[in-house]
Structure formats: structure tokens, C-alpha cells
Design a protein around this motif. Sequence first.
Motif, PDB file in Angstrom:
ATOM      1  N   CYS A 124      13.769  46.860   0.701  1.00 49.39           N
ATOM      2  CA  CYS A 124      12.576  46.031   0.856  1.00 49.39           C
ATOM      3  C   CYS A 124      11.490  46.853   1.541  1.00 49.39           C
ATOM      4  O   CYS A 124      11.766  47.558   2.514  1.00 49.39           O
ATOM      5  CB  CYS A 124      12.876  44.824   1.751  1.00 49.39           C
ATOM      6  N   ARG A 125      10.258  46.737   1.049  1.00 52.24           N
ATOM      7  CA  ARG A 125       9.125  47.383   1.718  1.00 52.24           C
ATOM      8  C   ARG A 125       8.487  46.340   2.622  1.00 52.24           C
ATOM      9  O   ARG A 125       8.051  45.277   2.176  1.00 52.24           O
ATOM     10  CB  ARG A 125       8.115  47.928   0.708  1.00 52.24           C
ATOM     11  N   ARG A 126       8.415  46.652   3.917  1.00 51.77           N
ATOM     12  CA  ARG A 126       8.030  45.688   4.940  1.00 51.77           C
ATOM     13  C   ARG A 126       6.576  45.236   4.829  1.00 51.77           C
ATOM     14  O   ARG A 126       5.679  46.053   4.710  1.00 51.77           O
ATOM     15  CB  ARG A 126       8.285  46.269   6.333  1.00 51.77           C
ATOM     16  N   ALA A 127       6.377  43.915   4.961  1.00 48.45           N
ATOM     17  CA  ALA A 127       5.044  43.326   4.976  1.00 48.45           C
ATOM     18  C   ALA A 127       4.642  42.936   6.395  1.00 48.45           C
ATOM     19  O   ALA A 127       3.607  42.309   6.597  1.00 48.45           O
ATOM     20  CB  ALA A 127       5.004  42.094   4.069  1.00 48.45           C
ATOM     21  N   ILE A 128       5.492  43.285   7.358  1.00 49.91           N
ATOM     22  CA  ILE A 128       5.238  42.925   8.756  1.00 49.91           C
ATOM     23  C   ILE A 128       5.417  44.147   9.648  1.00 49.91           C
ATOM     24  O   ILE A 128       6.023  45.141   9.255  1.00 49.91           O
ATOM     25  CB  ILE A 128       6.188  41.790   9.225  1.00 49.91           C
ATOM     26  N   GLU A 129       4.894  44.044  10.846  1.00 53.93           N
ATOM     27  CA  GLU A 129       5.131  45.056  11.875  1.00 53.93           C
ATOM     28  C   GLU A 129       6.438  44.714  12.573  1.00 53.93           C
ATOM     29  O   GLU A 129       6.825  43.556  12.601  1.00 53.93           O
ATOM     30  CB  GLU A 129       3.971  45.095  12.880  1.00 53.93           C
ATOM     31  N   PRO A 130       7.130  45.647  13.141  1.00 53.93           N
ATOM     32  CA  PRO A 130       6.772  47.064  13.139  1.00 53.93           C
ATOM     33  C   PRO A 130       7.089  47.737  11.807  1.00 53.93           C
ATOM     34  O   PRO A 130       7.901  47.245  11.042  1.00 53.93           O
ATOM     35  CB  PRO A 130       7.633  47.644  14.264  1.00 53.93           C
ATOM     36  N   ARG A 131       6.417  48.845  11.576  1.00 53.96           N
ATOM     37  CA  ARG A 131       6.655  49.711  10.417  1.00 53.96           C
ATOM     38  C   ARG A 131       6.225  49.056   9.103  1.00 53.96           C
ATOM     39  O   ARG A 131       6.876  49.207   8.073  1.00 53.96           O
ATOM     40  CB  ARG A 131       8.104  50.182  10.374  1.00 53.96           C
ATOM     41  N   HIS A 132       5.097  48.350   9.132  1.00 51.61           N
ATOM     42  CA  HIS A 132       4.517  47.748   7.932  1.00 51.61           C
ATOM     43  C   HIS A 132       4.383  48.810   6.836  1.00 51.61           C
ATOM     44  O   HIS A 132       3.927  49.921   7.084  1.00 51.61           O
ATOM     45  CB  HIS A 132       3.136  47.170   8.269  1.00 51.61           C
TER      46      HIS A 132
ATOM     47  N   ALA B 238      11.907  52.867   7.314  1.00 50.05           N
ATOM     48  CA  ALA B 238      11.291  52.279   8.501  1.00 50.05           C
ATOM     49  C   ALA B 238      11.998  52.618   9.815  1.00 50.05           C
ATOM     50  O   ALA B 238      11.332  52.863  10.810  1.00 50.05           O
ATOM     51  CB  ALA B 238      11.216  50.758   8.335  1.00 50.05           C
ATOM     52  N   PHE B 239      13.318  52.617   9.825  1.00 48.56           N
ATOM     53  CA  PHE B 239      14.050  52.705  11.090  1.00 48.56           C
ATOM     54  C   PHE B 239      15.148  53.752  11.020  1.00 48.56           C
ATOM     55  O   PHE B 239      15.802  53.904   9.985  1.00 48.56           O
ATOM     56  CB  PHE B 239      14.657  51.338  11.447  1.00 48.56           C
ATOM     57  N   ARG B 240      15.373  54.435  12.132  1.00 46.91           N
ATOM     58  CA  ARG B 240      16.434  55.447  12.162  1.00 46.91           C
ATOM     59  C   ARG B 240      17.815  54.844  11.919  1.00 46.91           C
ATOM     60  O   ARG B 240      18.666  55.481  11.321  1.00 46.91           O
ATOM     61  CB  ARG B 240      16.406  56.213  13.490  1.00 46.91           C
ATOM     62  N   THR B 241      18.040  53.610  12.375  1.00 53.61           N
ATOM     63  CA  THR B 241      19.343  52.981  12.133  1.00 53.61           C
ATOM     64  C   THR B 241      19.585  52.785  10.642  1.00 53.61           C
ATOM     65  O   THR B 241      20.713  52.912  10.167  1.00 53.61           O
ATOM     66  CB  THR B 241      19.443  51.629  12.863  1.00 53.61           C
ATOM     67  N   ILE B 242      18.521  52.483   9.893  1.00 48.34           N
ATOM     68  CA  ILE B 242      18.650  52.294   8.444  1.00 48.34           C
ATOM     69  C   ILE B 242      18.875  53.640   7.760  1.00 48.34           C
ATOM     70  O   ILE B 242      19.733  53.763   6.878  1.00 48.34           O
ATOM     71  CB  ILE B 242      17.420  51.566   7.872  1.00 48.34           C
ATOM     72  N   ALA B 243      18.137  54.659   8.165  1.00 53.41           N
ATOM     73  CA  ALA B 243      18.346  56.000   7.595  1.00 53.41           C
ATOM     74  C   ALA B 243      19.774  56.471   7.867  1.00 53.41           C
ATOM     75  O   ALA B 243      20.439  57.012   6.975  1.00 53.41           O
ATOM     76  CB  ALA B 243      17.333  56.987   8.174  1.00 53.41           C
ATOM     77  N   MET B 244      20.265  56.241   9.080  1.00 57.58           N
ATOM     78  CA  MET B 244      21.624  56.623   9.445  1.00 57.58           C
ATOM     79  C   MET B 244      22.643  55.880   8.576  1.00 57.58           C
ATOM     80  O   MET B 244      23.591  56.479   8.055  1.00 57.58           O
ATOM     81  CB  MET B 244      21.821  56.276  10.925  1.00 57.58           C
TER      82      MET B 244
ATOM     83  N   PRO C 278      13.571  56.879  20.234  1.00 61.30           N
ATOM     84  CA  PRO C 278      13.177  57.181  18.855  1.00 61.30           C
ATOM     85  C   PRO C 278      11.820  57.876  18.714  1.00 61.30           C
ATOM     86  O   PRO C 278      10.933  57.662  19.516  1.00 61.30           O
ATOM     87  CB  PRO C 278      13.074  55.791  18.240  1.00 61.30           C
ATOM     88  N   PRO C 279      11.686  58.688  17.651  1.00 64.12           N
ATOM     89  CA  PRO C 279      10.364  59.167  17.295  1.00 64.12           C
ATOM     90  C   PRO C 279       9.596  58.085  16.538  1.00 64.12           C
ATOM     91  O   PRO C 279       8.398  58.155  16.405  1.00 64.12           O
ATOM     92  CB  PRO C 279      10.645  60.361  16.387  1.00 64.12           C
ATOM     93  N   PHE C 280      10.318  57.097  16.015  1.00 59.17           N
ATOM     94  CA  PHE C 280       9.693  55.929  15.402  1.00 59.17           C
ATOM     95  C   PHE C 280      10.569  54.728  15.706  1.00 59.17           C
ATOM     96  O   PHE C 280      11.685  54.867  16.147  1.00 59.17           O
ATOM     97  CB  PHE C 280       9.434  56.093  13.909  1.00 59.17           C
ATOM     98  N   SER C 281      10.065  53.553  15.485  1.00 57.34           N
ATOM     99  CA  SER C 281      10.651  52.305  15.953  1.00 57.34           C
ATOM    100  C   SER C 281      12.015  52.005  15.329  1.00 57.34           C
ATOM    101  O   SER C 281      12.294  52.362  14.211  1.00 57.34           O
ATOM    102  CB  SER C 281       9.698  51.158  15.641  1.00 57.34           C
ATOM    103  N   ASP C 282      12.853  51.281  16.100  1.00 52.63           N
ATOM    104  CA  ASP C 282      14.126  50.780  15.601  1.00 52.63           C
ATOM    105  C   ASP C 282      14.202  49.257  15.648  1.00 52.63           C
ATOM    106  O   ASP C 282      15.242  48.692  15.447  1.00 52.63           O
ATOM    107  CB  ASP C 282      15.289  51.369  16.394  1.00 52.63           C
TER     108      ASP C 282
END
Length: 183
Positions: A54-62, A147-153, A177-181
Motif C-alpha cells: 500500500c502507498r500511504r495517504a497519511i503521515e508519517p511517510r506519506h 516507508a518503515f525500516r521494520t517493513i523493509a526488514m 531510525p534514519p526515517f520513521s518506524d
Amino acid sequence: MKFCSNCGATVALRIPPGDTLPRHVCPSCGSIHYQNPKIVVGAIPEWEDRILLCRRAIEPRHGFWTLPAGFMENAETTAEGAARETLEEACARIEVGELFTLINVPHISQVHIVHRARLLDLEFAPGEESLEVALFAEEDIPWQDIAFRTIAMTLRHYFEDRRHGNFRFHTGSIALPPFSDSP
């Protein structure tokens, strides 16, 4: 926290008797207000050799891509939460499978839990929190836009396990994180 949810009085931060950590304590009614980690639940919806993102429509990481996931609700299991989040974010029905990853994210007081899942059909569409949803083969995953390192992991573990033909349960932790989780 500033006020007691039981009586409305101003709370004080102190270590209650028999405890070891500071808590918000109400001096008027004696209520102790515990703040505990949030649990994020999600799924890896599988269809043949592809997975649904899913491509996020909300923050964080819109605008960034993620697996369908979000905060667990009271009175639901992790599997029920994963199915609900997939329905809300991707309008997709899934059969939830085994637990796949459990990742601690202590700097934001969260635990992320992801199940493997099977898409029941190809009827999916963006929910209110998604700009778009799509099936991706491994070679098409937008790695730079996850969007998130946990998802990439989780995705890296998934594709590595799939290559070896042996899915197993993975645990881990994410440091600052370097970006949000957050979901």
C-alpha cells in the motif's frame, strides 16, 4: 499526561510504592496511570509470487510504500488485527497465516508484529489511508520508497526465506531510525 482520567485532578510523576519506574499518579484518588508500548499488527498478503503493498495517504511517510499494518485494537488477536488493517488499507480479504516477524522499536515504544497471509481473491483497492495498492514481485519492490525500516526488514526476511523454501519466525530490534518506524 496532565490529568487523571478517573477524577480529573492534576497527576504527578513519581515512583509508586512497590514499583521501580516513574508513573503518572493521581494524588487525589490514588490511580496509577501506566503507559505501555503500542502494538502494530500487519500482514504480508501473498498472491502467487507477488505481495500486496500500500502507498500511504497519511503521515508519517506519506507517499511511501508499506505492508498493510496499523495499531492493534482492544479485544482482538494479532491475526484479527492484521486482517482488519488489510481490509481497511487495501480493501482486501486475507487468510491470515503464521506469525512471521516480531520487531521491537523501543525508541518509540512500539512492537511490530507481521503475519504471512494469503489473498483470497484479486479484489483490492486503496482504502482511506492508501493512495494506491499493488501486487509486487520481488524484483519490482520499490526498496527506496519503503516507508518503515521494520517493513523493509520484514520484506528482506520474507524474500530470503522464500528463496530458501523455508519460512521461519524472525525477531529483532530497530535502533534510532534514519526515517520513521511509526505506522
